[in-house]
Every structure is written in C-alpha cells, then in structure tokens.
Write a protein that holds these residues in place. Structure first.
Motif, PDB file in Angstrom:
ATOM      1  N   GLN A  95      45.400  50.293  34.284  1.00  0.00           N
ATOM      2  CA  GLN A  95      46.136  49.271  33.552  1.00  0.00           C
ATOM      3  C   GLN A  95      45.250  48.050  33.302  1.00  0.00           C
ATOM      4  N   ARG A  96      45.112  47.679  32.041  1.00  0.00           N
ATOM      5  CA  ARG A  96      44.282  46.518  31.683  1.00  0.00           C
ATOM      6  C   ARG A  96      45.039  45.503  30.836  1.00  0.00           C
ATOM      7  N   ARG A  97      46.209  45.848  30.349  1.00  0.00           N
ATOM      8  CA  ARG A  97      46.954  44.914  29.504  1.00  0.00           C
ATOM      9  C   ARG A  97      47.612  43.814  30.337  1.00  0.00           C
ATOM     10  N   ASN A 241      44.247  45.082  39.942  1.00  0.00           N
ATOM     11  CA  ASN A 241      43.329  45.021  38.796  1.00  0.00           C
ATOM     12  C   ASN A 241      42.837  43.603  38.490  1.00  0.00           C
ATOM     13  N   TYR A 242      43.045  42.678  39.429  1.00  0.00           N
ATOM     14  CA  TYR A 242      42.618  41.295  39.217  1.00  0.00           C
ATOM     15  C   TYR A 242      41.126  41.217  38.895  1.00  0.00           C
ATOM     16  N   HIS A 244      39.141  43.531  37.668  1.00  0.00           N
ATOM     17  CA  HIS A 244      38.812  44.166  36.389  1.00  0.00           C
ATOM     18  C   HIS A 244      39.189  43.292  35.193  1.00  0.00           C
ATOM     19  N   LEU A 245      40.235  42.484  35.341  1.00  0.00           N
ATOM     20  CA  LEU A 245      40.631  41.614  34.233  1.00  0.00           C
ATOM     21  C   LEU A 245      39.718  40.401  34.089  1.00  0.00           C
ATOM     22  N   ARG A 248      40.503  36.729  32.364  1.00  0.00           N
ATOM     23  CA  ARG A 248      41.941  36.801  32.028  1.00  0.00           C
ATOM     24  C   ARG A 248      42.782  36.850  33.297  1.00  0.00           C
ATOM     25  N   GLY A 249      42.335  37.615  34.295  1.00  0.00           N
ATOM     26  CA  GLY A 249      43.071  37.698  35.539  1.00  0.00           C
ATOM     27  C   GLY A 249      43.073  36.386  36.294  1.00  0.00           C
TER      28      GLY A 249
END
Length: 281
Positions: A95-97, A241-242, A244-245, A248-249
């Motif tokens: 999940q990346r959105r 996924n912090y 990986h974002l 943005r994260g």
C-alpha cells in the motif's frame, strides 16, 4: 489458483486464490455482503508448497504480489486466518496511496477515534463493543490516513478477537455474526466477528480523525495526555509503510499528531474501557 474470490474492502480490492475450497467458502460466507470488484489492487495466494501437501497433512503457505519467504505455513483448518493474514501482508508491503496505521477505529457524527497499541491492548475488543453501542466500525486491523486530506478511510475487515475476548464479545453481542472458532493458532484461539451492515454500507465514507488513543488492558483506570512528540514516535512504530512513503508519510503523521489530541488510557475491564473512550470522545 483453482478456487478464487474477490473482495472490495474500503478503497482496497483483493483477489484471493486458493488450492483448497474451504478458505474461499469461508470468505464468501463471512464477506457475502461486500462488493466483488472486477479489477483487484492486490492478489493473495494460498497454496501448497508441494503437490502432496494439498492432501497429506495439508499446510497453507501465504503468497501473492508480495511474500515473506520464511513465513511458516498454517494448517488447513486455519485457512480463513491464512487468507486474512494474506490480505494484511499485501496491504502492509504494497500500500502506497495511504499512510497505514496498525489500529482500530470507530466513527460517530463524522469524527473518528483511532486506537492503537501492542498486541493484547484490547483495541479490537473495544472497537467491537463500541460498534455494538452504535458507533460505526471503520477498521480493526488498519486505519488508512490520506496524506493529502488528512482524513481517515475505513477498512472494515472481519474483527479478530483472541482468547478471553471471544467470550466477552459473544455475551455482549449474541446476535452478531461470528466466524468459526480457530483453536491453537500462533496467537491462541481466534474468532472473527462480521462488521455490521452500517460498517459495510458506509465503508467508502472517510471521517475526520478527532482523537488518538493508546489503550492498555489489565491496569487500574487512568488516563493522561500524550504530547505530539510521543504520539509521533508511537505512530511511526504502528505504521507499516511510514518509511516507504518518505516525505509524504512524515508530513501526514506530523499533521495528524499536531491536529488531533492524544490520550493514553489504562483500564481493568471492558466496561471501564468503553466508559473511558466514550467520555473522552
């Protein structure tokens, strides 16, 4: 995969395939009120590592678009759990959105309460019992934060209850739909509750995060404010996924902890926990 089903859960669409019919039949039964999308976002595979493992002491390996090569298989009797874990795995790794938070969430009047903590903190039990009291269940496993709007998006999967929490929920919700009792899993006995009709019907409706809670079960009733710096660190640990974002994260999490009040709560039993959540909300 010989046996296949599809599920739309909030903004995520899954295609689940299995070498055995039983896990797919269980999903089709428990998720029968959920939409079935044409095009999946994520694929889950439940398969036998060797042909004879389909029949001789069948063991279910979990795969899909993303896999963990050294993950231990589960017995076929726990095939439903394998399917749920497979969906978790794809969301966590792909999940990346959205910014994913390992948390439960409930909503009332457009405002969401997010609850996160270590295993055994009781967040799933609290979410299930709040659902029984009229809150909308938004999720038990993941909460999805939109990095652009800051809104929380629902992901109302089956609620996973463990060990003593199963009896508590059955007593409190005698009319709820329950999945089979899965004994002897890596986390003990597990039984799933199907989210109610409201949670399913409104799963495309986001909500504004209004309160962050860090619950602990088994302690005398207490609550304290959690400063944004502490909440930020706790939520980085609760996000899959912090990292990986990247920026943005970081921005999404910073805005969340600065805008939303946080509290740590201790409670000795579910009645005290429910009372704390509702009074703070």
């Amino acid at each position: 995969m010989r046996h296949v089903t599809r599920l739309q859960i909030g903004p995520a669409a899954f295609r689940i395939g299995s070498d055995w019919r039983a896990p797919i039949a269980a999903l089709d039964d428990l998720y029968r009120d959920y939409p079935k999308p044409e095009i999946p976002d994520f694929n889950v595979h439940l398969f036998a590592a060797r042909p004879w493992r389909k029949y001789l002491r069948p063991s279910v390996h979990i795969g899909g678009d993303f896999t963990i090569p050294d993950a231990a298989p589960l017995p076929l009797a726990q095939g439903l759990l394998a399917a749920e874990m497979g969906m978790n795995l794809q969301m966590a790794l792909a999940q990346r959105r959205y910014l994913l938070l390992h948390a439960s969430a409930v909503e009332r009047n457009g405002k969401a309460v997010l609850m996160t903590g270590i295993s055994g903190a009781g967040k799933s039990t609290l979410a299930a019992l709040l659902m029984a009291r009229g809150w909308r269940l938004m999720g038990d496993e993941f909460v999805l934060i939109d990095p652009v709007t800051g809104l929380a998006h629902a992901f109302p999967r089956l609620i996973s209850l463990k060990n003593e929490a199963i009896t508590v929920a059955q007593a409190a919700m005698p009319d709820a739909r329950f999945g089979p009792l899965l004994r002897g899993t890596p986390k003990g006995d597990i039984r799933h509750i199907v989210p109610d009709a409201r949670a399913v019907a409104a799963m495309a409706e986001p909500a504004e995060p209004a309160l962050l809670l860090f619950p602990r079960f088994g302690f005398e009733t207490a609550e304290r404010p959690v400063p944004p710096s502490e909440a930020f660190v706790r939520l980085t640990q609760a996000s899959t996924n912090y990292v990986h974002l990247a920026e943005r994260g970081f921005d999404a999490l910073t805005r969340l902890v600065q805008a939303v009040p946080s509290r740590a709560i201790d409670y000795p039993d579910t009645e005290a926990g429910i009372a704390l959540v509702e009074s703070l909300a």
